[in-house]
Design an enzyme around this catalytic site. Structure first.
Site, short mmCIF file in Angstrom:
data_model
loop_
_atom_site.label_atom_id
_atom_site.label_comp_id
_atom_site.label_asym_id
_atom_site.label_seq_id
_atom_site.Cartn_x
_atom_site.Cartn_y
_atom_site.Cartn_z
N GLY A 241 8.60 13.04 0.24
CA GLY A 241 9.74 13.95 0.10
C GLY A 241 9.42 15.29 0.73
N GLY B 99 18.77 5.68 0.55
CA GLY B 99 17.83 6.41 1.40
C GLY B 99 16.39 6.37 0.93
CD GLU C 82 12.13 4.94 6.94
OE1 GLU C 82 12.95 5.01 7.88
OE2 GLU C 82 11.62 5.93 6.41
CB THR D 114 11.87 14.84 6.14
OG1 THR D 114 12.94 13.98 6.52
CG2 THR D 114 11.84 15.00 4.64
CE LYS E 76 1.27 6.91 2.30
NZ LYS E 76 2.44 6.63 1.47
CE LYS F 176 2.80 7.74 6.03
NZ LYS F 176 3.69 8.52 5.20
CD GLU G 287 -4.77 16.69 -0.09
OE1 GLU G 287 -4.58 15.52 -0.48
OE2 GLU G 287 -5.85 17.29 -0.22
CB VAL H 272 -3.47 10.22 1.33
CG1 VAL H 272 -3.67 9.12 0.30
CG2 VAL H 272 -4.19 9.87 2.62
N1 LIG Z 1 9.05 12.27 4.91
C1 LIG Z 1 8.09 12.22 4.00
O1 LIG Z 1 8.33 12.24 2.80
C2 LIG Z 1 6.65 12.12 4.45
C3 LIG Z 1 5.64 12.09 3.48
C4 LIG Z 1 4.30 12.05 3.87
C5 LIG Z 1 3.99 12.02 5.21
N2 LIG Z 1 4.99 12.01 6.14
C6 LIG Z 1 4.62 11.97 7.54
O2 LIG Z 1 5.05 13.18 8.16
C7 LIG Z 1 5.36 12.94 9.53
C8 LIG Z 1 6.79 13.40 9.79
O3 LIG Z 1 7.67 12.69 8.94
P1 LIG Z 1 9.20 13.11 8.74
O4 LIG Z 1 9.68 12.34 7.57
O5 LIG Z 1 9.35 14.59 8.75
O6 LIG Z 1 9.85 12.50 10.06
P2 LIG Z 1 11.29 12.82 10.69
O7 LIG Z 1 12.20 13.41 9.67
O8 LIG Z 1 11.70 11.60 11.41
O9 LIG Z 1 10.94 13.96 11.75
C9 LIG Z 1 10.26 13.71 12.92
C10 LIG Z 1 10.37 14.91 13.83
O10 LIG Z 1 9.62 14.64 15.01
C11 LIG Z 1 10.42 15.00 16.14
N3 LIG Z 1 10.06 14.16 17.28
C12 LIG Z 1 10.22 12.83 17.43
N4 LIG Z 1 9.78 12.44 18.65
C13 LIG Z 1 9.35 13.56 19.26
C14 LIG Z 1 8.81 13.82 20.53
N5 LIG Z 1 8.61 12.85 21.42
N6 LIG Z 1 8.47 15.10 20.83
C15 LIG Z 1 8.66 16.10 19.94
N7 LIG Z 1 9.18 15.90 18.71
C16 LIG Z 1 9.52 14.65 18.39
C17 LIG Z 1 11.86 14.77 15.72
O11 LIG Z 1 12.71 15.53 16.55
P3 LIG Z 1 14.31 15.60 16.34
O12 LIG Z 1 14.53 16.19 14.98
O13 LIG Z 1 14.79 16.48 17.41
O14 LIG Z 1 14.79 14.19 16.44
C18 LIG Z 1 11.82 15.23 14.26
O15 LIG Z 1 12.05 16.60 14.18
C19 LIG Z 1 5.11 11.44 9.74
O16 LIG Z 1 3.82 11.24 10.23
C20 LIG Z 1 5.24 10.86 8.34
O17 LIG Z 1 4.51 9.66 8.18
C21 LIG Z 1 6.30 12.06 5.78
#
Ligand SMILES: NC(=O)c1ccc[n+]([C@@H]2O[C@H](COP(=O)([O-])OP(=O)(O)OC[C@H]3O[C@@H](n4cnc5c(N)ncnc54)[C@H](OP(=O)(O)O)[C@@H]3O)[C@@H](O)[C@H]2O)c1
Length: 439
Positions: free
Chosen positions: A304, A189, A192, A14, A207, A107, A131, A134
């Protein structure tokens, strides 16, 4: 524009895809603000075969995030994988130790290992920016680290988890119970498949641990956070508090007290007149009080793809501007040990909900227990049969008794509630929610 900074992005989910898109969409503005060109030279994710809707032609694919973290063809390592341990931690440590700047949205990683990671960043004179970790797009890290750097901060109070705020908002506006709204949130969605992390308050606590460090200049201490989730909140609680002029929010609260720093995450009664009461749905908000700035409230999208990418790109631009700061606001060696204030020493107002057996003298006996602890009642609402619990095991009725309690010590209230339970006049565990008047 004379130079070019090379980015390696680990994680193309994402947030990773959002960063890619924003960098391409707002290219000119970003380069102008950064004072240089930014080029994604290498990326890494688990599966190279997924169609992510972005064109990765000309970009080196790396199978292993740790290998990417030490690659010669990157200046900034952008960690968007997630998780407090494992590959994310190893890759960030590797990048910092190899003199790469790091930008992360993780975080959990910072809440558990932020002190150590900041020290590695300092040692190698590189930035560690977070940034996006949080409150999504809200620039609260920058505000505390820079904008409010001259203030003595007395409190930070935030709605920091969109899932919880969405659930509580829906419960209040649609009159539905927790499990029902949660199940809908999962289908849509917003929550989780395993929502424990959000609804149990852990995500908010991650956070809060980071904000406490930045606000008070103390070491990050996640394990000292007092933690309660929103699972026990009922429709009856929401209705009763609304009649009394409050709503319920899951708050992360850090307050400087005489005995130390209170760090707590729990459902709180927020006066309907407070700006935080108006933060609905998946939005986040953070209120900070500084001794010169006064109260500042920031609100916006807390998660998001687009809001989170916005924060990641801002961190990258900061590095490009050669604005590498101490990751935790000051040298790690100058962070004070975190001094925890005991939760029992907490003083405040409380909401208490009791399912009382319908017997003569029961309510008077309960009132006596509060009196013994010198607890005074602001208001009391007493209703006939509690629709939540109906008839009790003894075949008698129950009354729902809701009390708003004036400022008191938490230890005294816990004593009183323990005596009330022991007396046997109530059918269920008492429900207790703290009232937050700092905002
Ligand atoms: N989503 C949000 O709104 C949001 C907001 C604030 C902070 N965050 C933080 O941002 C970070 C990412 O979140 P996200 O929502 O983008 O997660 P996500 O959609 O689950 O994406 C995770 C990514 O990491 C890759 N990955 C997983 N295991 C891996 C490994 N062993 N080696 C290399 N790549 C690997 C996955 O690969 P594949 O695609 O190939 O499976 C995927 O591309 C997290 O720390 C989350 O807490 C997210």
């Amino acid at each position: 524009m004379t130079h070019r900074l090379k980015l390696g992005i680990a994680g193309l989910g994402t947030v990773g895809v959002g960063v890619w898109k924003l960098l391409n969409e707002n290219r000119e503005r970003i380069f102008a603000n950064a004072g240089c060109e930014l080029e994604i030279t290498a990326v890494c994710a688990r599966n190279a075969d997924i169609d992510r809707g972005i064109d990765l032609k000309g970009v080196r694919w790396v199978d292993n995030a740790v290998e990417l973290a030490s690659s010669d063809d990157i200046d900034i390592f952008v960690e968007l994988i997630g998780g407090e341990e494992g590959i994310a931690r190893e890759a960030v440590e590797t990048a910092l130790a190899h003199g790469k700047h790091v930008v992360t949205a993780n975080k959990a990683l910072l809440a558990h290992h932020g002190n150590e990671l900041a020290a590695i960043a300092e040692k190698h004179n590189v930035a560690l920016n977070y940034e996006a970790a949080v409150a999504g797009a809200i620039p609260i890290v920058k505000s505390l680290r820079e904008g409010l750097a001259g203030n003595n901060v007395s409190s930070v109070v935030g709605i920091l988890n969109g899932t919880c705020n969405y659930i509580l908002t829906k419960m209040a506006s649609e009159g539905r119970e927790f499990a029902d709204v949660l199940s809908d949130a999962q289908k849509m969605g917003y929550a989780e498949a395993d929502p424990t992390f959000d609804i149990g308050g852990h995500d908010t606590a991650h956070k809060l641990a980071i904000l406490t460090c930045l606000a008070f200049g103390s070491r990050i201490d996640f394990n000292s956070i007092y933690l309660e989730g929103i699972e026990a909140i009922t429709q009856a609680d929401l209705k009763a508090v609304h009649e009394l002029g409050y709503c319920i929010k899951l708050l992360g609260v850090a307050i400087r007290t005489d005995s130390g720093i209170e760090q707590r995450v729990h459902p709180s009664l927020v006066p309907l007149t407070s700006p935080l009461a108006a933060i609905d749905g998946a939005f986040n908000a953070v209120a900070v009080e500084g001794n010169y700035s006064g109260k500042i409230i920031l609100q916006g999208a807390g998660a998001g793809q687009k809001p989170t990418a916005s924060a990641v790109i801002a961190d990258i631009i900061d590095i490009a501007r050669v604005n590498a700061l101490y990751p935790l606001g000051r040298e790690v060696a100058k962070l004070a040990p975190y001094q925890r204030a005991r939760m029992r020493a907490h003083e405040g107002g409380y909401y208490v909900g009791l399912a009382v057996h319908d017997r003569p003298g029961a309510v008077a006996a309960i009132a006596k227990r509060f009196g013994e602890q010198e607890i005074s009642l602001e208001s009391i609402i007493q209703r006939g049969t509690d629709t939540q619990s109906g008839e009790d095991a003894e075949g008698g009725g129950q009354q729902s008794v809701v009390l708003i309690i004036h400022e008191t010590a938490e230890a005294a209230l816990r004593e009183a509630l323990a005596s009330i339970e022991a007396d046997g006049h109530i059918a269920d565990r008492p429900r207790m929610i703290r009232i937050e008047k700092t905002i």
